[in-house]
Design an enzyme around this catalytic site. Structure first.
Site, PDB file in Angstrom:
ATOM      1  N   ASP A  89      61.412  83.957  10.175  1.00 13.74           N
ATOM      2  CA  ASP A  89      62.136  84.593  11.278  1.00 13.74           C
ATOM      3  C   ASP A  89      61.372  84.541  12.598  1.00 13.74           C
ATOM      4  O   ASP A  89      61.897  84.966  13.625  1.00 13.74           O
ATOM      5  CB  ASP A  89      62.378  86.055  10.944  1.00 13.74           C
ATOM      6  CG  ASP A  89      61.052  86.766  10.871  1.00 13.74           C
ATOM      7  OD1 ASP A  89      60.201  86.331  10.062  1.00 13.74           O
ATOM      8  OD2 ASP A  89      60.815  87.702  11.654  1.00 13.74           O
ATOM      9  N   TYR A 149      51.691  82.803  16.315  1.00 10.85           N
ATOM     10  CA  TYR A 149      50.588  82.672  15.351  1.00 10.85           C
ATOM     11  C   TYR A 149      49.464  81.772  15.850  1.00 10.85           C
ATOM     12  O   TYR A 149      48.382  81.751  15.254  1.00 10.85           O
ATOM     13  CB  TYR A 149      51.111  82.219  13.990  1.00 10.85           C
ATOM     14  CG  TYR A 149      51.783  83.368  13.265  1.00 10.85           C
ATOM     15  CD1 TYR A 149      51.037  84.230  12.469  1.00 10.85           C
ATOM     16  CD2 TYR A 149      53.136  83.630  13.419  1.00 10.85           C
ATOM     17  CE1 TYR A 149      51.628  85.308  11.830  1.00 10.85           C
ATOM     18  CE2 TYR A 149      53.738  84.708  12.787  1.00 10.85           C
ATOM     19  CZ  TYR A 149      52.983  85.543  11.993  1.00 10.85           C
ATOM     20  OH  TYR A 149      53.568  86.621  11.369  1.00 10.85           O
TER      21      TYR A 149
HETATM   22  C1  G6P Z   1      56.893  87.836  11.155  1.00 11.54           C
HETATM   23  C2  G6P Z   1      56.608  86.570  10.394  1.00 11.54           C
HETATM   24  C3  G6P Z   1      56.568  86.812   8.925  1.00 11.54           C
HETATM   25  C4  G6P Z   1      55.689  87.975   8.605  1.00 11.54           C
HETATM   26  C5  G6P Z   1      56.155  89.175   9.362  1.00 11.54           C
HETATM   27  C6  G6P Z   1      55.453  90.438   8.950  1.00 11.54           C
HETATM   28  O1  G6P Z   1      58.198  88.216  10.944  1.00 11.54           O
HETATM   29  O2  G6P Z   1      57.482  85.539  10.625  1.00 11.54           O
HETATM   30  O3  G6P Z   1      56.109  85.642   8.304  1.00 11.54           O
HETATM   31  O4  G6P Z   1      55.733  88.234   7.226  1.00 11.54           O
HETATM   32  O5  G6P Z   1      56.047  88.897  10.706  1.00 11.54           O
HETATM   33  O6  G6P Z   1      54.354  90.771   9.627  1.00 11.54           O
HETATM   34  P1  G6P Z   1      53.797  92.244   9.486  1.00 11.54           P
HETATM   35  O7  G6P Z   1      52.369  92.065   9.855  1.00 11.54           O
HETATM   36  O8  G6P Z   1      54.579  93.080  10.433  1.00 11.54           O
HETATM   37  O9  G6P Z   1      53.968  92.655   8.036  1.00 11.54           O
HETATM   38 MN    MN Z   2      57.056  83.837   9.082  1.00 10.38          MN
END
Ligand code: G6P
Ligand code: MN
Length: 397
Positions: free
Chosen positions: A125, A219
């Site tokens: 996402d 990222y």
């Molecule tokens: C974004 C990335 C995901 C990730 C998520 C959770 O949505 O696309 O790959 O798992 O962030 O990050 P967090 O650190 O909030 O758990």
């Molecule tokens: Mn992701």
């Protein structure tokens, strides 16, 4: 969560037949048209481990990038392969849409394990999250954006952003990226999120200025500014701790309350980004809408500097036939070098998993921009293998 979901659906969508089980695979998969997968192997406790092992060694500690992502990837591959096998046993024709992280690594493993299965694809996402962020900044709706994007998961760039009339919005978006400008605070749409997401969007402003002409994945802050990210991290209190203390408490609290009062009334549960995104993508697939979404698919020539078996994240035309990428993406020399290095890194992790090879794992970590030094990579490799022992018997043969 399942029990609470049952109550929410009973109240808000009574025509939906809902059931849950953690044992009966036949019951859940048989007759399915679409299977959404999102697992967190090892739970948040192991996420904490993934983040703390690298940090203890002076490297970035993140769940999907760097050594943490490598650790999480090694742990997830086996379970995911098992799930896909189970699904295929009962639902040979279902579309399988996988959100499981680290998507870059698990998508390679799935492609290697099921090379002829054309009905599995992986989703993240984050690119759509960035589109929502820019939509908020520019006063538009993200679902009306037509993106041009290319790269590997959590390792790509927007090279174009259009509206549905074909107007180019990229310049406007980039012009708004003034470091320190209060306007850019609008990028952080999840106001209730923990403070590290606010910092991430501030870093995105910096990155847009440091890599002019495109909007990079958030990222890249880990890969291109590793020293800064290590300095900003607390090796005793990482993102996993933040999530356990905040989001998890809130969500489980909601679920508990719904179950206690046997109603969702007065409890503010909303679909987050992941939910909004996957439903729109699958809507385009199921109803043959032919909309454009960013999806992870086998490369097959889309990014010319990467081999066919690379799993790339690109804008795709999504209709009944599934996501199909647009050829061809032009990368700069800098982007090519980054992509090829990262591709090799991800492939080596998957090789290491199949072969139980500590050597390949250390090589992967050495190629990772957040590790670099071979002796450090060897030490982290050993700590990862040790911490994930239960999941990685192949390394102990
Ligand atoms: C974004 C990335 C995901 C990730 C998520 C959770 O949505 O696309 O790959 O798992 O962030 O990050 P967090 O650190 O909030 O758990
Ligand atoms: Mn992701």
């Amino acid at each position: 969560m399942a029990k609470a979901t049952e109550i929410i659906l009973r109240e808000q969508a009574p025509d939906v037949e809902f059931y849950y089980t953690d044992t009966d695979k036949k019951q859940v998969y048989e007759g399915a048209d679409f299977v959404f997968i999102q697992i967190r192997e090892g739970g948040l406790k192991m996420r904490e481990m993934d983040e703390k092992i690298p940090l203890r060694n002076g490297c970035v500690g993140q769940e999907t990038c760097g050594a943490g992502g490598v650790s999480y990837g090694l742990r997830s591959i086996g379970s995911l392969i098992e799930i896909v096998r189970d699904v295929r046993k009962y639902a040979p024709d279902a579309w399988i849409i996988n959100y499981t992280n680290p998507a870059a690594i698990v998508s390679i493993a799935l492609n290697r394990e099921f090379p002829d299965d054309k009905k599995i694809f992986n989703l993240c996402d984050m690119p759509y999250g960035i589109m929502e962020a820019f939509a908020n900044l520019l006063g538009k709706n993200a679902l009306d954006f037509v993106p041009e994007y290319f790269g590997l998961n959590h390792y790509g760039w927007f090279t174009g952003l259009y509206d549905t009339c074909g107007n180019d919005l990229m310049n406007e978006a980039l012009l708004a990226m003034k470091p320190g400008s209060p306007e850019t605070e609008k990028l952080n749409i999840e106001k209730s999120a923990e403070k590290s997401w606010g910092e991430t969007y501030r870093h995105l402003v910096t990155m847009c200025n440091d890599m002019p002409g495109s909007i990079p994945s958030t990222y890249f802050q880990y890969y291109l500014y590793p020293d800064m990210m290590v300095k900003l991290s607390d090796p005793e209190y990482t993102r996993a701790n933040e999530v356990m203390d905040h989001r998890e408490k809130i969500e489980f609290g909601h679920a508990k309350k719904i179950i206690e009062q046997n109603s969702a009334e007065g409890v503010n549960v909303v679909a987050d980004l992941h939910g909004r995104y996957i439903i729109n993508v699958v809507n385009s697939l199921a109803n043959n809408l032919g909309k454009i979404y960013i999806v992870i698919v086998p490369n097959n020539g889309t990014i010319s500097c990467l081999p066919d078996d690379a799993m790339v994240e690109v804008d795709c035309y999504v209709d009944k036939r599934g996501p199909r990428p647009f050829n061809v993406k032009q990368a700069s020399l800098f982007q090519k070098a980054l992509l090829q290095n990262q591709y090799a890194m991800e492939m080596l992790v998957v090789d290491a998993w199949y072969e139980g090879s500590r050597q390949k794992l250390a090589e992967a970590l050495t190629l990772n921009r957040t590790v670099v030094n071979l002796p450090v990579a060897q030490k982290i490799a050993d700590e990862i293998i040790e911490a994930n022992m239960k999941w990685l018997p192949q390394f102990f043969k």
